[in-house]
Design an enzyme around this catalytic site. Structure first.
Site, PDB file in Angstrom:
ATOM      1  N   ASP A 196     -12.740  -2.644  13.308  1.00 19.00           N
ATOM      2  CA  ASP A 196     -13.146  -1.542  12.824  1.00 19.00           C
ATOM      3  C   ASP A 196     -14.158  -1.381  14.457  1.00 19.00           C
ATOM      4  O   ASP A 196     -14.863  -1.803  14.706  1.00 19.00           O
ATOM      5  CB  ASP A 196     -13.880  -1.901  12.082  1.00 19.00           C
ATOM      6  CG  ASP A 196     -14.711  -0.528  11.810  1.00 19.00           C
ATOM      7  OD1 ASP A 196     -14.858   0.579  11.773  1.00 19.00           O
ATOM      8  OD2 ASP A 196     -16.410  -1.290  11.193  1.00 19.00           O
ATOM      9  N   HIS A 250       1.530  -8.466   4.190  1.00 20.80           N
ATOM     10  CA  HIS A 250       0.130  -8.398   2.936  1.00 20.80           C
ATOM     11  C   HIS A 250       0.354  -8.121   1.465  1.00 20.80           C
ATOM     12  O   HIS A 250      -0.886  -8.119   0.783  1.00 20.80           O
ATOM     13  CB  HIS A 250      -0.182  -7.210   3.284  1.00 20.80           C
ATOM     14  CG  HIS A 250       1.341  -6.349   3.148  1.00 20.80           C
ATOM     15  ND1 HIS A 250       1.783  -6.179   3.521  1.00 20.80           N
ATOM     16  CD2 HIS A 250       1.328  -5.250   2.311  1.00 20.80           C
ATOM     17  CE1 HIS A 250       3.043  -4.786   3.618  1.00 20.80           C
ATOM     18  NE2 HIS A 250       2.838  -5.059   2.066  1.00 20.80           N
ATOM     19  N   ASP A 300      -9.331   0.347  11.861  1.00 29.18           N
ATOM     20  CA  ASP A 300      -8.696   1.608  12.083  1.00 29.18           C
ATOM     21  C   ASP A 300      -7.667   1.958  13.628  1.00 29.18           C
ATOM     22  O   ASP A 300      -7.517   0.571  14.344  1.00 29.18           O
ATOM     23  CB  ASP A 300     -10.046   3.119  12.803  1.00 29.18           C
ATOM     24  CG  ASP A 300     -10.801   2.148  13.473  1.00 29.18           C
ATOM     25  OD1 ASP A 300     -10.683   1.414  14.452  1.00 29.18           O
ATOM     26  OD2 ASP A 300     -11.668   2.248  13.166  1.00 29.18           O
ATOM     27  N   GLU A 346      12.531  -3.893   4.100  1.00 33.39           N
ATOM     28  CA  GLU A 346      11.261  -4.706   2.761  1.00 33.39           C
ATOM     29  C   GLU A 346      12.623  -5.159   1.566  1.00 33.39           C
ATOM     30  O   GLU A 346      13.209  -3.671   1.102  1.00 33.39           O
ATOM     31  CB  GLU A 346      10.189  -3.880   1.942  1.00 33.39           C
ATOM     32  CG  GLU A 346       9.496  -5.560   1.550  1.00 33.39           C
ATOM     33  CD  GLU A 346       8.575  -4.698   0.635  1.00 33.39           C
ATOM     34  OE1 GLU A 346       7.911  -5.591   0.510  1.00 33.39           O
ATOM     35  OE2 GLU A 346       8.863  -3.301  -0.021  1.00 33.39           O
TER      36      GLU A 346
END
Length: 532
Positions: free
Chosen positions: A26, A329, A34, A268
């Site tokens: 961040d 993730h 970000d 994927e």
């Protein structure tokens, strides 16, 4: 033994590193990572030795599924910064000799995307057929029994137009109709927009779901379904996924990429490996890499691993290129699946197998899943189904300062309590650390043709020991010996003559030691041996 390729394509030699941007760094103090945060940490990636960065979605989005519900394919969400920030990140990545890959999400959009807003406005809107609309059955039932990955029916009733629309995931993520050529043209234009900017390729989300049965037939029951499996696994999705026509779409996407020099595409594809390899296509008309997710699910035992590796190698056609991944993730972290010490062995496996490896952020320091209380769940899968992916998405642990150096604000997810010990700064000068082990393995892999481009051959797979050879004609050969258990073990070379020097070891004191004949292995030990 085949000769090593003299000019392998960049993605055949490089190591991919996945960044989940919300959790990497961040730069503003709002608690969410970000683009400028990623930019500030490129030196870490360069020091680690990775040379291709895959960034999960950064596009404008309502964030119902944290960026996988896109409302504008040609922008940057203000949470992550500006298009100027992206351009600078791309430029600085390239200046460091690294490649940058973006997530492309062509299967579905957000329900806030202008395309869907038009599509649902009326039955005769020109974009009505851009999505999958269908009348219900008598009595108001959905058109068929297809299920959402996030639970329940995959059909959502639209009161205004009196039809159902289809969503593979959340109801706020309607699926696009890839049988409509206008949809294909629009998405190919999206690809060109980013390729024109200089992006080096895409990881294509949910590729195997991109087209559905044109007759909308019911999926049959799954005879292998067991209690505890996800609800959507009650059915075999033979009509809602992996349809034959999807390969035509992939070939068209490849055609777009091939109009640009040295660009690549990763698919994927959560399918059995026998079906996933088909996405490589024929004669270079498919994906460059079909993500190989086997290590997520295989038992952490020598024989099942060796059998799976051998089987995968045999399935690949000439011209196909293998790849391996330990985490992402959507899956629990490898350190939580196999334990902290075996995660070191897993790193050696990943970085010595034939093909392109992908490292999930934090694996290089041994990050593990962080328990997240139910009342703090952010992930819609966790909220809807109780199986949250949040524990594998927690902020990167940079140092022992407040919030692990990730943010000066309140982090969007909890940070691991072990961050004062498990962080980049703590490990960067420790030769026994996970980070140092990754650096040594990556450096040797990049230097040695046998490791980045050579052949693979299983040598032993019994008990706790998995051993294999990496060889390239005219170059040094390497033997990898992994103890997949916590107890001591013995490697017996059998017919092969074992004489060499330990080049990299999970226990660094072993490095540089000459070895011959029988090897005694400590528990949780891996050895990478340069053969004489």
């Amino acid at each position: 033994m085949t000769p090593v390729q003299h000019n392998p394509l960049w993605w055949q030699r490089r190591i991919i590193y996945q960044i989940y941007p919300r959790s990497f760094q961040d730069s503003t103090g709002n608690g969410t990572g970000d683009l400028r945060g990623v930019l500030s940490r490129l030196d870490h990636l360069q020091t680690l030795g990775v040379d291709a960065v895959w960034v999960s979605p950064i596009y404008p989005s309502p964030m119902a599924d944290f960026g996988y519900d896109i409302s504008d394919y040609r922008g940057v969400h203000e949470l992550f910064g500006t298009m100027g920030d992206f351009d600078e990140l791309l430029r600085e990545t390239h200046n460091r000799g690294m490649k940058l890959l973006l997530d492309l999400v062509p299967n579905h959009t957000s329900d806030q995307h202008p395309w869907f807003q038009e599509s649902r406005s009326s039955r005769d809107n020109p974009k009505r057929d851009w999505y999958l609309w269908h009348d219900g059955k008598e009595g108001g039932e959905p058109p068929n029994n297809w299920l959402s990955v996030f639970g329940g029916s995959a059909w959502e009733w639209d009161e205004a137009t009196q039809q159902f629309y289809y969503h593979s995931f959340l109801k706020s993520q309607p699926d696009l109709n890839w049988r409509n050529p206008e949809v294909a043209t629009a998405m190919f234009d999206v690809m060109r927009f980013w390729l024109d900017k200089g992006v080096d390729g895409f990881r294509v989300d949910a590729m195997w779901l991109m087209i559905k049965d044109d007759q909308f037939r019911d999926n049959p029951p799954n005879p292998d379904y067991k209690e505890g499996m996800n609800e959507d696994q009650k059915l075999k999705p033979i009509y809602s996924s992996d349809r034959p026509e999807v390969h035509d779409i992939v070939a068209q996407m490849r055609d777009v990429l091939d109009q640009y020099p040295e660009r690549m595409m990763i698919g994927e594809i959560y399918l059995p490996v026998e079906e996933a390899v088909d996405y490589h296509g024929e004669d270079g008309q498919g994906v460059h890499l079909a993500f190989n997710n086997q290590l997520f699910f295989l038992p952490w035992e020598a024989k099942p691993l060796a059998d799976a590796i051998d089987h995968y190698e045999k399935l690949l056609k000439p011209g196909d290129w293998p790849n391996w991944v330990l985490g992402n993730h959507d899956q629990p972290r490898i350190g939580s699946r196999v334990g902290r010490e075996q995660a070191r062995v897993a790193a050696m496996l990943l970085l010595t197998l034939r093909g392109t490896p992908t490292i999930y952020y934090g694996e290089e320091i041994g990050m593990r899943d962080v328990p997240i209380p139910k009342e703090e769940f952010q992930d819609p899968q966790g909220i809807n189904m109780g199986k949250s992916r949040d524990p594998a998405r927690t902020p990167m642990q940079w140092d022992d300062s407040d919030n692990a150096g990730f943010t000066t604000g309140t982090p969007w997810l909890r940070i691991a309590v072990d961050f004062p010990r498990v962080n980049v700064k703590q490990q960067q000068d420790d030769p026994a650390s996970m980070l140092s082990l990754h650096q040594r393995l990556i450096r040797l892999r990049q230097q040695e043709p046998a490791l980045h481009s050579g052949d693979y051959k299983t040598v032993q797979a019994d008990g706790q020991v998995l051993a294999f050879l990496r060889e390239a004609q005219g170059h040094a050969s390497f033997l990898v010996v992994l103890n997949l258990g916590h107890k001591t073990a013995v490697f017996k070379p059998g017919a092969m003559s074992l004489k060499g020097t330990v080049a990299v070891a999970t226990i660094p004191e072993r490095e540089g030691i000459a070895v011959a004949d029988v090897l005694d292995l400590a528990g949780d030990e891996g050895l990478l041996i340069r053969l004489d």
